[in-house]
Write a protein that holds these residues in place. Structure first.
Motif, PDB file in Angstrom:
ATOM      1  N   GLN A   1       0.714  -1.179   0.065  1.00  0.00           N
ATOM      2  CA  GLN A   1      -0.047   0.053   0.031  1.00  0.00           C
ATOM      3  C   GLN A   1       0.642   1.323  -0.215  1.00  0.00           C
ATOM      4  OE1 GLN A   1      -2.268   0.841   3.591  1.00  0.00           O
ATOM      5  NE2 GLN A   1      -1.114  -0.328   4.748  1.00  0.00           N
ATOM      6  N   ASN A   2       1.963   1.377   0.724  1.00  0.00           N
ATOM      7  CA  ASN A   2       2.698   2.382   0.783  1.00  0.00           C
ATOM      8  C   ASN A   2       4.086   2.343   0.076  1.00  0.00           C
ATOM      9  OD1 ASN A   2       1.108   3.894   2.775  1.00  0.00           O
ATOM     10  ND2 ASN A   2       2.241   2.345   4.160  1.00  0.00           N
ATOM     11  N   LEU A   3       4.113   1.378  -0.911  1.00  0.00           N
ATOM     12  CA  LEU A   3       5.224   1.065  -2.045  1.00  0.00           C
ATOM     13  C   LEU A   3       5.047   2.344  -3.031  1.00  0.00           C
ATOM     14  CD1 LEU A   3       7.641  -0.421  -2.909  1.00  0.00           C
ATOM     15  CD2 LEU A   3       6.003  -1.756  -4.314  1.00  0.00           C
ATOM     16  N   ASP A   4       6.235   3.264  -3.313  1.00  0.00           N
ATOM     17  CA  ASP A   4       6.300   4.217  -4.136  1.00  0.00           C
ATOM     18  C   ASP A   4       7.132   3.536  -5.341  1.00  0.00           C
ATOM     19  OD1 ASP A   4       8.912   4.323  -3.271  1.00  0.00           O
ATOM     20  OD2 ASP A   4       8.312   6.465  -2.479  1.00  0.00           O
ATOM     21  N   PHE A   5       7.370   4.467  -6.607  1.00  0.00           N
ATOM     22  CA  PHE A   5       8.193   4.031  -7.518  1.00  0.00           C
ATOM     23  C   PHE A   5       9.754   4.009  -7.212  1.00  0.00           C
ATOM     24  CE2 PHE A   5       9.997   4.639 -11.929  1.00  0.00           C
ATOM     25  CZ  PHE A   5       9.678   3.365 -12.485  1.00  0.00           C
ATOM     26  N   GLU A   6       9.943   4.747  -6.408  1.00  0.00           N
ATOM     27  CA  GLU A   6      11.301   4.814  -6.130  1.00  0.00           C
ATOM     28  C   GLU A   6      11.729   3.271  -5.284  1.00  0.00           C
ATOM     29  OE1 GLU A   6      14.147   6.495  -6.972  1.00  0.00           O
ATOM     30  OE2 GLU A   6      12.710   7.684  -8.341  1.00  0.00           O
ATOM     31  N   GLY A   7      10.660   3.114  -4.377  1.00  0.00           N
ATOM     32  CA  GLY A   7      10.837   1.583  -3.631  1.00  0.00           C
ATOM     33  C   GLY A   7      10.778   0.604  -4.616  1.00  0.00           C
ATOM     34  N   LEU A   8      10.041   0.669  -5.465  1.00  0.00           N
ATOM     35  CA  LEU A   8       9.825  -0.395  -6.736  1.00  0.00           C
ATOM     36  C   LEU A   8      11.353  -0.602  -7.235  1.00  0.00           C
ATOM     37  CD1 LEU A   8       8.185  -2.439  -8.210  1.00  0.00           C
ATOM     38  CD2 LEU A   8       7.602  -0.635  -9.722  1.00  0.00           C
ATOM     39  N   LYS A   9      11.979   0.305  -7.789  1.00  0.00           N
ATOM     40  CA  LYS A   9      13.215   0.323  -8.345  1.00  0.00           C
ATOM     41  C   LYS A   9      13.985  -0.298  -7.305  1.00  0.00           C
ATOM     42  CE  LYS A   9      13.211   4.559 -10.022  1.00  0.00           C
ATOM     43  NZ  LYS A   9      13.947   5.625 -11.107  1.00  0.00           N
ATOM     44  N   ARG A  10      13.994   0.120  -6.217  1.00  0.00           N
ATOM     45  CA  ARG A  10      15.091  -0.429  -5.169  1.00  0.00           C
ATOM     46  C   ARG A  10      14.789  -1.828  -5.106  1.00  0.00           C
ATOM     47  NH1 ARG A  10      14.083   4.404  -2.483  1.00  0.00           N
ATOM     48  NH2 ARG A  10      12.718   3.395  -1.138  1.00  0.00           N
ATOM     49  N   TRP A  11      13.679  -2.314  -5.119  1.00  0.00           N
ATOM     50  CA  TRP A  11      13.267  -3.657  -4.866  1.00  0.00           C
ATOM     51  C   TRP A  11      13.652  -4.406  -5.993  1.00  0.00           C
ATOM     52  CZ3 TRP A  11       7.534  -5.089  -2.810  1.00  0.00           C
ATOM     53  CH2 TRP A  11       7.534  -6.284  -2.771  1.00  0.00           C
ATOM     54  N   GLY A  12      13.551  -3.957  -7.108  1.00  0.00           N
ATOM     55  CA  GLY A  12      13.994  -4.412  -8.611  1.00  0.00           C
ATOM     56  C   GLY A  12      12.514  -5.083  -9.290  1.00  0.00           C
ATOM     57  N   TYR A  13      12.520  -4.766 -10.477  1.00  0.00           N
ATOM     58  CA  TYR A  13      11.380  -5.057 -11.028  1.00  0.00           C
ATOM     59  C   TYR A  13      10.950  -6.556 -11.215  1.00  0.00           C
ATOM     60  CZ  TYR A  13      11.507  -0.305 -13.382  1.00  0.00           C
ATOM     61  OH  TYR A  13      11.624   1.074 -13.457  1.00  0.00           O
ATOM     62  N   ARG A  14      11.820  -7.426 -11.568  1.00  0.00           N
ATOM     63  CA  ARG A  14      11.752  -8.713 -11.442  1.00  0.00           C
ATOM     64  C   ARG A  14      11.205  -9.327 -10.191  1.00  0.00           C
ATOM     65  NH1 ARG A  14      15.977 -11.774 -15.191  1.00  0.00           N
ATOM     66  NH2 ARG A  14      14.822 -13.673 -14.300  1.00  0.00           N
ATOM     67  N   ASP A  15      12.044  -8.642  -9.167  1.00  0.00           N
ATOM     68  CA  ASP A  15      11.774  -9.383  -7.787  1.00  0.00           C
ATOM     69  C   ASP A  15      10.323  -9.015  -7.319  1.00  0.00           C
ATOM     70  OD1 ASP A  15      14.537 -10.511  -7.603  1.00  0.00           O
ATOM     71  OD2 ASP A  15      15.147  -8.573  -6.446  1.00  0.00           O
ATOM     72  N   PHE A  16       9.996  -7.838  -7.603  1.00  0.00           N
ATOM     73  CA  PHE A  16       8.515  -7.279  -7.305  1.00  0.00           C
ATOM     74  C   PHE A  16       7.573  -8.279  -8.036  1.00  0.00           C
ATOM     75  CE2 PHE A  16       4.902  -4.714  -8.411  1.00  0.00           C
ATOM     76  CZ  PHE A  16       4.337  -4.489  -7.288  1.00  0.00           C
TER      77      PHE A  16
END
Length: 320
Positions: free
Chosen positions: A119-134
């Motif tokens: 719910q609080n995931l933003d795009f910068e957090g998504l990039k740090r997470w990694g697209y494929r990992d997400f």
């Protein structure tokens, strides 16, 4: 069972399946964009995602520029896009909360914790997470939900409406992603059967979890027409159209009993085409035409299920 309860269960499972399928589409597009190619990978691999999962159709208004990052952000996290993974998981959680007494506590906890993590995931957090990992995480959360439902809930009408939502949506996704792959890639000028083509088709198989299944069935290199046969006509392939409708037929029979319902007739009509169909006949009449007709029939079945069992028909979140 109250029709409102059945409706919430149906859309809970359908939206969860759609979130997983959207992650699969983004994943295969991302994998393909990394392959060497003389083609325009932006238009070839990411733009079709907007055609398959258009959501609210507001991409141009919100972003304008057609870039990889913008498309991923719009389809994965955009709250204004009713068909984004973020929005779909929110709808799943709302449906589950409305029916906490109907589902097991483990099923509720799996869905609630999924929403709390995203719910609080933003795009910068998504990039740090990694697209494929997400993308892998979304698929794993969907798998967890289905496993918990299967292992902790009575296999009664509650379970059956969850199954209906899952397999209606899965069939729709398999048809759409297969159609876009053929329609967009196959007519291009790169050599069919070359190493780039092999990895592109291999990425498609992996996007529906079918790469090893293909190798076990065909023991050969990856050919587009065999992929179509696997994903359309193989009853033992879990994401094939045939398998989805085999489950739907059995589930509707259990729900309807001796009642002659229109949704059962429609499902049987489509199932017959899949059970007795041949891939050469499908290609002879046009694969794109076959898949387009299937998607229309599948949508009609979803609407009829609503009319026969549920409340007033409503569109899937983000559906065109």
């Amino acid at each position: 069972m109250l029709s409102r309860t059945a409706e919430n269960l149906f859309w809970m499972s359908r939206n969860m399946e759609r979130a997983e399928n959207t992650a699969r589409m983004l994943d295969v597009s991302f994998r393909m964009s990394l392959l060497p190619s003389t083609l325009d990978t932006k238009a070839l691999h990411f733009e079709p995602v907007l055609a398959i999962a258009p959501g609210s159709g507001s991409f141009d208004e919100l972003y304008g520029d057609l870039t990889h990052d913008n498309i991923i952000r719009y389809v994965a996290l955009e709250p204004e896009n009713a068909g984004s993974i973020w929005s779909l998981i929110r709808h799943v959680r709302e449906n589950a909360r409305a029916q906490r007494s109907a589902i097991s506590s483990e099923a509720w906890e799996s869905l609630n914790s999924t929403w709390l993590q995203v719910q609080n995931l933003d795009f910068e957090g998504l990039k740090r997470w990694g697209y494929r990992d997400f993308f892998d995480w979304v698929k794993e959360r969907s798998h967890l939900f289905r496993g918990v439902v299967f292992g902790t809930m009575l296999h009664d009408d509650t379970f059956r409406f969850i199954r209906l939502g899952t397999f209606i949506e899965r069939a729709d996704n398999t048809a759409r992603i297969l159609d876009v792959k053929y329609h967009v890639l196959l007519p291009e000028t790169e050599q069919v059967g070359g190493y780039v083509d092999y990895y592109q088709w291999g990425a498609l198989l992996r996007s529906v979890g079918a790469f090893r299944a293909y190798r076990r069935v065909y023991h050969d290199t990856v050919y587009p027409w065999r992929i179509a046969e696997l994903l359309i006509l193989r009853a033992d392939m879990p994401r094939s159209l045939h398998h989805c409708y085999e489950v739907l037929i059995g589930t509707l029979d259990e729900l309807a009993g001796k009642k002659q319902l229109e949704c059962r007739r429609l499902a049987g009509q489509t199932y017959a085409r899949l059970r007795y169909g041949r891939i050469d006949k499908i290609f002879g009449g046009g694969l794109h035409e076959f898949l387009t007709d299937f998607v229309a029939a599948n949508n009609q079945l979803g609407t009829q299920i609503q009319e026969d069992f549920l409340m007033v028909p409503m569109p899937l979140a983000g559906a065109a």
